[in-house]
Design an enzyme around this catalytic site. Structure first.
Site, PDB file in Angstrom:
ATOM      1  N   ARG A   1      -2.499 -14.575   4.747  1.00 51.88           N
ATOM      2  CA  ARG A   1      -2.540 -13.946   5.805  1.00 51.88           C
ATOM      3  C   ARG A   1      -2.230 -13.971   7.121  1.00 51.88           C
ATOM      4  O   ARG A   1      -2.201 -13.117   8.219  1.00 51.88           O
ATOM      5  CB  ARG A   1      -4.362 -14.066   5.119  1.00 51.88           C
ATOM      6  CG  ARG A   1      -5.127 -13.890   4.447  1.00 51.88           C
ATOM      7  CD  ARG A   1      -6.554 -12.863   4.793  1.00 51.88           C
ATOM      8  NE  ARG A   1      -6.367 -12.026   5.484  1.00 51.88           N
ATOM      9  CZ  ARG A   1      -7.559 -10.860   5.788  1.00 51.88           C
ATOM     10  NH1 ARG A   1      -7.785 -10.184   4.091  1.00 51.88           N
ATOM     11  NH2 ARG A   1      -7.879 -10.060   6.540  1.00 51.88           N
TER      12      ARG A   1
ATOM     13  N   PHE B   1     -14.756   3.525   7.303  1.00 50.64           N
ATOM     14  CA  PHE B   1     -13.599   4.451   6.963  1.00 50.64           C
ATOM     15  C   PHE B   1     -13.661   4.098   5.277  1.00 50.64           C
ATOM     16  O   PHE B   1     -12.828   4.291   4.878  1.00 50.64           O
ATOM     17  CB  PHE B   1     -12.932   2.877   7.765  1.00 50.64           C
ATOM     18  CG  PHE B   1     -13.135   1.620   7.541  1.00 50.64           C
ATOM     19  CD1 PHE B   1     -13.002   1.046   5.832  1.00 50.64           C
ATOM     20  CD2 PHE B   1     -14.206   0.668   8.231  1.00 50.64           C
ATOM     21  CE1 PHE B   1     -13.053  -0.180   5.461  1.00 50.64           C
ATOM     22  CE2 PHE B   1     -14.326  -0.364   7.449  1.00 50.64           C
ATOM     23  CZ  PHE B   1     -13.615  -0.861   6.753  1.00 50.64           C
TER      24      PHE B   1
ATOM     25  N   THR C   1      -5.836  -7.188  10.543  1.00 54.26           N
ATOM     26  CA  THR C   1      -6.283  -5.896  10.286  1.00 54.26           C
ATOM     27  C   THR C   1      -5.306  -4.586  10.649  1.00 54.26           C
ATOM     28  O   THR C   1      -4.471  -3.742  10.306  1.00 54.26           O
ATOM     29  CB  THR C   1      -7.106  -5.244   9.717  1.00 54.26           C
ATOM     30  OG1 THR C   1      -7.592  -6.844   8.882  1.00 54.26           O
ATOM     31  CG2 THR C   1      -7.684  -4.179   9.223  1.00 54.26           C
TER      32      THR C   1
ATOM     33  N   HIS D   1      -2.213  -5.527   1.195  1.00 58.35           N
ATOM     34  CA  HIS D   1      -3.425  -6.117   1.457  1.00 58.35           C
ATOM     35  C   HIS D   1      -2.627  -7.517   0.585  1.00 58.35           C
ATOM     36  O   HIS D   1      -2.134  -8.381   0.428  1.00 58.35           O
ATOM     37  CB  HIS D   1      -4.057  -5.616   0.055  1.00 58.35           C
ATOM     38  CG  HIS D   1      -5.474  -5.765  -0.268  1.00 58.35           C
ATOM     39  ND1 HIS D   1      -6.394  -6.146   0.658  1.00 58.35           N
ATOM     40  CD2 HIS D   1      -5.472  -7.962  -0.923  1.00 58.35           C
ATOM     41  CE1 HIS D   1      -7.609  -7.059  -0.215  1.00 58.35           C
ATOM     42  NE2 HIS D   1      -6.650  -7.406  -1.384  1.00 58.35           N
TER      43      HIS D   1
ATOM     44  N   GLU E   1      -9.728 -11.066  -7.571  1.00 56.98           N
ATOM     45  CA  GLU E   1      -8.528  -9.356  -7.674  1.00 56.98           C
ATOM     46  C   GLU E   1      -7.632  -9.902  -8.159  1.00 56.98           C
ATOM     47  O   GLU E   1      -6.996  -8.244  -8.856  1.00 56.98           O
ATOM     48  CB  GLU E   1      -8.502  -9.372  -5.913  1.00 56.98           C
ATOM     49  CG  GLU E   1      -9.383  -9.241  -5.063  1.00 56.98           C
ATOM     50  CD  GLU E   1      -8.846  -9.635  -3.234  1.00 56.98           C
ATOM     51  OE1 GLU E   1      -9.841  -9.065  -2.625  1.00 56.98           O
ATOM     52  OE2 GLU E   1      -8.067  -9.229  -3.284  1.00 56.98           O
TER      53      GLU E   1
ATOM     54  N   ARG F   1       2.657  -6.301   8.757  1.00 61.37           N
ATOM     55  CA  ARG F   1       1.623  -5.482   9.162  1.00 61.37           C
ATOM     56  C   ARG F   1       2.856  -5.417  10.936  1.00 61.37           C
ATOM     57  O   ARG F   1       2.285  -3.904  11.129  1.00 61.37           O
ATOM     58  CB  ARG F   1       0.291  -5.985   9.664  1.00 61.37           C
ATOM     59  CG  ARG F   1      -0.359  -5.848   8.113  1.00 61.37           C
ATOM     60  CD  ARG F   1      -1.490  -6.295   8.413  1.00 61.37           C
ATOM     61  NE  ARG F   1      -2.337  -5.786   7.416  1.00 61.37           N
ATOM     62  CZ  ARG F   1      -3.636  -6.169   6.921  1.00 61.37           C
ATOM     63  NH1 ARG F   1      -4.258  -7.034   6.967  1.00 61.37           N
ATOM     64  NH2 ARG F   1      -4.366  -5.923   5.700  1.00 61.37           N
TER      65      ARG F   1
ATOM     66  N   LYS G   1       0.869  -0.963  -0.336  1.00 62.05           N
ATOM     67  CA  LYS G   1      -0.107   0.004   0.232  1.00 62.05           C
ATOM     68  C   LYS G   1       1.048   1.477  -0.360  1.00 62.05           C
ATOM     69  O   LYS G   1       1.862   1.506  -0.113  1.00 62.05           O
ATOM     70  CB  LYS G   1      -0.750  -0.457   1.208  1.00 62.05           C
ATOM     71  CG  LYS G   1      -1.941  -1.083   1.502  1.00 62.05           C
ATOM     72  CD  LYS G   1      -2.620  -1.270   2.297  1.00 62.05           C
ATOM     73  CE  LYS G   1      -4.207  -1.886   2.130  1.00 62.05           C
ATOM     74  NZ  LYS G   1      -5.000  -1.817   3.079  1.00 62.05           N
TER      75      LYS G   1
HETATM   76  N1  UDP Z   1      -9.535  -0.302   7.529  1.00 62.72           N
HETATM   77  C1  UDP Z   1      -9.969   0.773   8.090  1.00 62.72           C
HETATM   78  N2  UDP Z   1     -10.488   0.270   9.392  1.00 62.72           N
HETATM   79  C2  UDP Z   1     -11.360  -0.584   9.682  1.00 62.72           C
HETATM   80  C3  UDP Z   1     -11.145  -1.235   8.819  1.00 62.72           C
HETATM   81  C4  UDP Z   1     -10.646  -1.439   7.898  1.00 62.72           C
HETATM   82  O1  UDP Z   1      -9.986   1.869   7.368  1.00 62.72           O
HETATM   83  O2  UDP Z   1     -11.385  -0.322  10.432  1.00 62.72           O
HETATM   84  C5  UDP Z   1      -8.843  -0.246   5.937  1.00 62.72           C
HETATM   85  C6  UDP Z   1      -7.696  -1.118   6.158  1.00 62.72           C
HETATM   86  O3  UDP Z   1      -6.656  -0.777   5.383  1.00 62.72           O
HETATM   87  C7  UDP Z   1      -7.961  -3.087   5.671  1.00 62.72           C
HETATM   88  C8  UDP Z   1      -9.039  -2.301   4.898  1.00 62.72           C
HETATM   89  O4  UDP Z   1      -9.601  -1.082   4.961  1.00 62.72           O
HETATM   90  O5  UDP Z   1      -6.740  -3.342   5.193  1.00 62.72           O
HETATM   91  C9  UDP Z   1      -9.762  -3.659   4.341  1.00 62.72           C
HETATM   92  O6  UDP Z   1     -10.835  -3.626   5.431  1.00 62.72           O
HETATM   93  P1  UDP Z   1     -10.552  -5.294   5.916  1.00 62.72           P
HETATM   94  O7  UDP Z   1     -11.645  -5.376   6.916  1.00 62.72           O
HETATM   95  O8  UDP Z   1     -10.718  -6.249   4.333  1.00 62.72           O
HETATM   96  O9  UDP Z   1      -9.045  -5.572   6.385  1.00 62.72           O
HETATM   97  P2  UDP Z   1      -8.200  -6.675   5.553  1.00 62.72           P
HETATM   98  O10 UDP Z   1      -8.802  -8.028   4.762  1.00 62.72           O
HETATM   99  O11 UDP Z   1      -7.143  -5.862   4.683  1.00 62.72           O
HETATM  100  O12 UDP Z   1      -7.484  -7.445   6.648  1.00 62.72           O
HETATM  101 MG    MG Z   2     -10.086  -8.129   2.799  1.00 64.36          MG
END
Ligand code: UDP
Ligand code: MG
Length: 139
Positions: free
Chosen positions: A87, A59, A93, A117, A128, A104, A11
């Site tokens: 993952r 968000f 996340t 991501h 994707e 992360r 990112k």
């Molecule tokens: N995100 C955020 N706030 C939140 C949850 C997610 O800004 O409370 C952003 C973060 O960059 C995350 C993306 O949105 O990676 C997609 O969210 P997802 O829940 O799909 O998380 P991921 O699959 O990336 O772990």
């Molecule tokens: Mg996701």
């Protein structure tokens, strides 16, 4: 049956901090093979489409703004059970909850600016990957 591909993005936060190299090294050392890769910058329309599943969440707009704030590296990766394995490599996340040693935990700034991501299912890994890579861009 579990699939063998996942889609990642490095990112804009991590790209800005010159962390492309160390992050790709971790992916390679964890056994992921690069099937496709590009350095690009998402348009607003592209970021909105990629994260369409999150449309309406608090968000979402900030996420789209962040994801269009600079270039990213998109990569299609291959490994057995790729989605789950990847993952595990990237961690939760929210970096506050990410296991020590995960990408992360090492590189994310915040729950939004979280460095990478990773696809959340085999189905989404295909969707994707198709989003970024045509047939002639996969090896
Ligand atoms: N995100 C955020 N706030 C939140 C949850 C997610 O800004 O409370 C952003 C973060 O960059 C995350 C993306 O949105 O990676 C997609 O969210 P997802 O829940 O799909 O998380 P991921 O699959 O990336 O772990
Ligand atoms: Mg996701």
């Amino acid at each position: 049956m579990s699939g063998n591909i996942t889609l990642t993005m490095i990112k804009p936060d991590a790209v800005r901090k010159n962390q492309i190299g160390p992050i790709l090294k971790m992916m390679n050392e964890a056994g992921f093979r690069i099937r496709g890769m590009k350095y690009t910058r998402l348009s607003k329309e592209q970021a909105e489409a990629f994260y369409a599943v999150h449309r309406g969440k608090p968000f979402y707009e900030s996420l789209v703004e962040f994801m269009t704030s600079g270039p990213i590296v998109a990569a299609m990766l291959e490994k057995e059970d790729a989605v789950t394995a990847f993952r595990e490599l990237i961690g939760a996340t929210n970096p506050a909850n990410a296991a020590p040693g995960t990408i992360r935990a090492l590189f994310a700034e915040s729950v939004q600016n979280n460095a990478v991501h990773g696809s959340d299912s085999d189905e989404n890994a295909v969707i994707e990957s198709d989003f970024f890579f045509s047939k002639v861009e996969r090896f």
